[in-house]
Scaffold this active site. Structure first.
Site, PDB file in Angstrom:
ATOM      1  N   TYR A 133       0.858  -1.189   0.000  1.00 13.60           N
ATOM      2  CA  TYR A 133       0.000   0.000   0.000  1.00 13.60           C
ATOM      3  C   TYR A 133       0.892   1.237   0.000  1.00 13.60           C
ATOM      4  O   TYR A 133       1.832   1.325   0.798  1.00 13.60           O
ATOM      5  CB  TYR A 133      -0.913   0.027   1.245  1.00 13.60           C
ATOM      6  CG  TYR A 133      -1.690   1.317   1.323  1.00 13.60           C
ATOM      7  CD1 TYR A 133      -2.939   1.424   0.717  1.00 13.60           C
ATOM      8  CD2 TYR A 133      -1.149   2.454   1.930  1.00 13.60           C
ATOM      9  CE1 TYR A 133      -3.631   2.624   0.714  1.00 13.60           C
ATOM     10  CE2 TYR A 133      -1.831   3.660   1.939  1.00 13.60           C
ATOM     11  CZ  TYR A 133      -3.068   3.731   1.335  1.00 13.60           C
ATOM     12  OH  TYR A 133      -3.746   4.932   1.326  1.00 13.60           O
ATOM     13  N   GLU A 221      -2.866   7.707  -4.275  1.00 11.63           N
ATOM     14  CA  GLU A 221      -2.934   6.402  -3.613  1.00 11.63           C
ATOM     15  C   GLU A 221      -2.672   5.302  -4.633  1.00 11.63           C
ATOM     16  O   GLU A 221      -3.335   5.251  -5.677  1.00 11.63           O
ATOM     17  CB  GLU A 221      -4.311   6.200  -2.976  1.00 11.63           C
ATOM     18  CG  GLU A 221      -4.383   4.950  -2.112  1.00 11.63           C
ATOM     19  CD  GLU A 221      -5.784   4.716  -1.538  1.00 11.63           C
ATOM     20  OE1 GLU A 221      -6.736   4.565  -2.328  1.00 11.63           O
ATOM     21  OE2 GLU A 221      -5.922   4.689  -0.302  1.00 11.63           O
TER      22      GLU A 221
END
Ligand code: ADP
Ligand code: MG
Length: 423
Positions: A133, A221
């Site tokens: 992530y 992101e």
């Protein structure tokens, strides 16, 4: 999205509205990938399609024997909702597309109404070894860009922070010097990146930071950022949001706006120069200034109600502008009462009152209208409301206004106070 590391403030309503406040612009995954690849982030080969046939054609152009068809909507969580499908033939691609085009994809980020699928991205399927992530956000407490990363990619950051909080690496960037090599290496080591891949990881991190800074983003992101079996680091998903107020500096980014993905109520307001936020309750709010909007939302909740939306008329609003605001708020089917809360400094209460009266005379409004005015020309404003002969419910304090708005729709006995349009 607001990361869980960010402290929640002043009641849950405020955090909901600040999350939903539309002062940012989202773009699609394929657009974010294009933007990031220009800053040195590596992506898998892929192409955009507007029909099932075109998607199959794109896959043939890309070559290989397996592809992933990805619905392009402004929301994450597509994988679990059927918006990301692995395909191994022309037929499978067409079938996956038939299930997507023209449908609404409902994920945990879209809300129950979902988001329409009008384009898909066809991407080469990648042999994934590890998923990471990676997120860049504005950290309000340090007033810096913060890099948030975790070895537990593929999961949402909210879930990671609950289930594997210790896996989260956070690092803030000093704006005067930007993201430093050593800092990017530190993040790579903390993520357990193998030494031969560290240089690629550093390039990815620096590329994301430069894209964030140069383009006035509010969020980048990449989830997941993957390490492939053959030692490549690829951004397999990408999400970027941009600061609305800086878009004038980036015409190539503002062109990426896709109104089909926005709340139609919000884009209609934006087209009219008003800032509007759609929510899920049933009290429509017309206010001036974002701070007063937050206070109004909180007070409505305190009084036991739920705001349906809020519309900020801004400073120096003319009667026409107020009337326009009224029409917009009333076009929301969920609105069962309207609360006008104005604290006039630059604004004038008499103009606001004129706008309210004008709107009530023009628009068919059959819900209670509560008006609370304070500040410049308040007496004149009250006089205009009183002399209009319209059954406007007046209030002096914000608490009183909120209680009256909540009481007005929840209590059938108050039917008598309902405003009928005077044509
Ligand atoms: P979302 O976050 O909206 O669910 P993603 O783009 O992250 O969408 O895709 C969901 C999952 O699908 C990813 O976590 C990844 O495991 C898998 N995936 C996505 N793109 C590819 C690809 N090109 N090759 C292989 N797997 C993929
Ligand atoms: Mg993802």
């Amino acid at each position: 999205r607001v990361l869980p590391s960010e402290p929640k403030r002043i009641g849950d309503c405020c955090s909901v509205t600040s999350e939903r406040r539309k002062n940012t612009m989202d773009i699609h995954e394929y657009q974010a990938k294009d933007v990031l690849s220009n800053f040195g982030v590596t992506i898998a080969p892929g192409a955009l399609a507007y029909s099932p046939e075109q998607a199959a054609y794109r896959a043939r152009e890309l070559g290989g024997d397996s592809w992933v068809v990805k619905a392009q909507v402004h929301a994450g969580g597509r994988g679990k909702a059927g918006g990301v499908k692995l395909c191994q033939s022309d037929q499978e691609i067409q079938a996956a597309c038939e299930d997507m085009f023209g449908k609404k994809l409902v994920t945990h980020q879209t809300g129950p109404q979902g988001k329409g699928i009008y384009r898909v991205y066809v991407e080469a399927a990648v042999p994934i070894e590890r998923e990471i992530y990676l997120g860049l956000v504005l950290d309000r407490s340090s007033q810096r860009v913060m890099i948030v990363a975790s070895q537990e990619g593929g999961m949402e950051i909210e879930d990671i922070s609950v289930e594997k909080p210790d896996s989260i690496v956070r690092s803030t960037v000093e704006p005067a010097v930007g993201l430093q090599e050593f800092q990017a290496r530190e993040i790579s080591f903390a993520l357990g990146i193998e030494p031969p891949l560290v240089q690629q990881m550093v390039r990815t991190l620096k590329g994301c930071y430069r894209a964030f800074r140069d383009l006035d983003a509010t969020m980048v992101e990449i989830n997941p950022l993957v390490i492939t079996g053959d030692g490549r680091i690829l951004a397999l998903d990408a999400k970027m949001t941009f600061d609305d107020n800086a878009l004038f500096r980036h015409p190539q980014i503002s062109e990426l706006r896709d109104k089909s993905q926005e709340d139609p109520r919000e884009s209609r307001a934006a087209d009219r120069g008003l800032s509007y936020v759609g929510l899920d309750g049933n009290i429509g709010c017309i206010v001036n200034g974002a701070g007063l909007a937050m206070a109004t939302m909180d007070t409505i909740k305190l009084a036991g109600g739920e705001p349906a939306n809020f519309l900020d008329i801004g400073g120096g609003a003319t009667p026409e502008r107020v009337a326009k605001a009224f029409r917009l708020v009333m076009s929301d089917q969920n609105v069962q009462a309207v609360l006008v809360n104005i604290f006039a400094g630059i604004n004038r209460c008499d103009w606001v009152a004129e706008g309210v009266v004008q709107a009530l005379k023009e628009v068919q409004i059959d819900v209670p209208v509560v008006v609370r005015l304070a500040g410049t020309n308040v007496q004149e404003g009250q006089r205009i409301l009183a002399q209009s002969g319209l059954p406007i419910i007046r209030a002096t304090t914000l608490m009183e206004a909120a209680e009256r708005a909540v009481g007005a729709w929840s209590n059938d006995l108050k039917q008598a106070t309902r405003v009928r349009a005077v044509q």
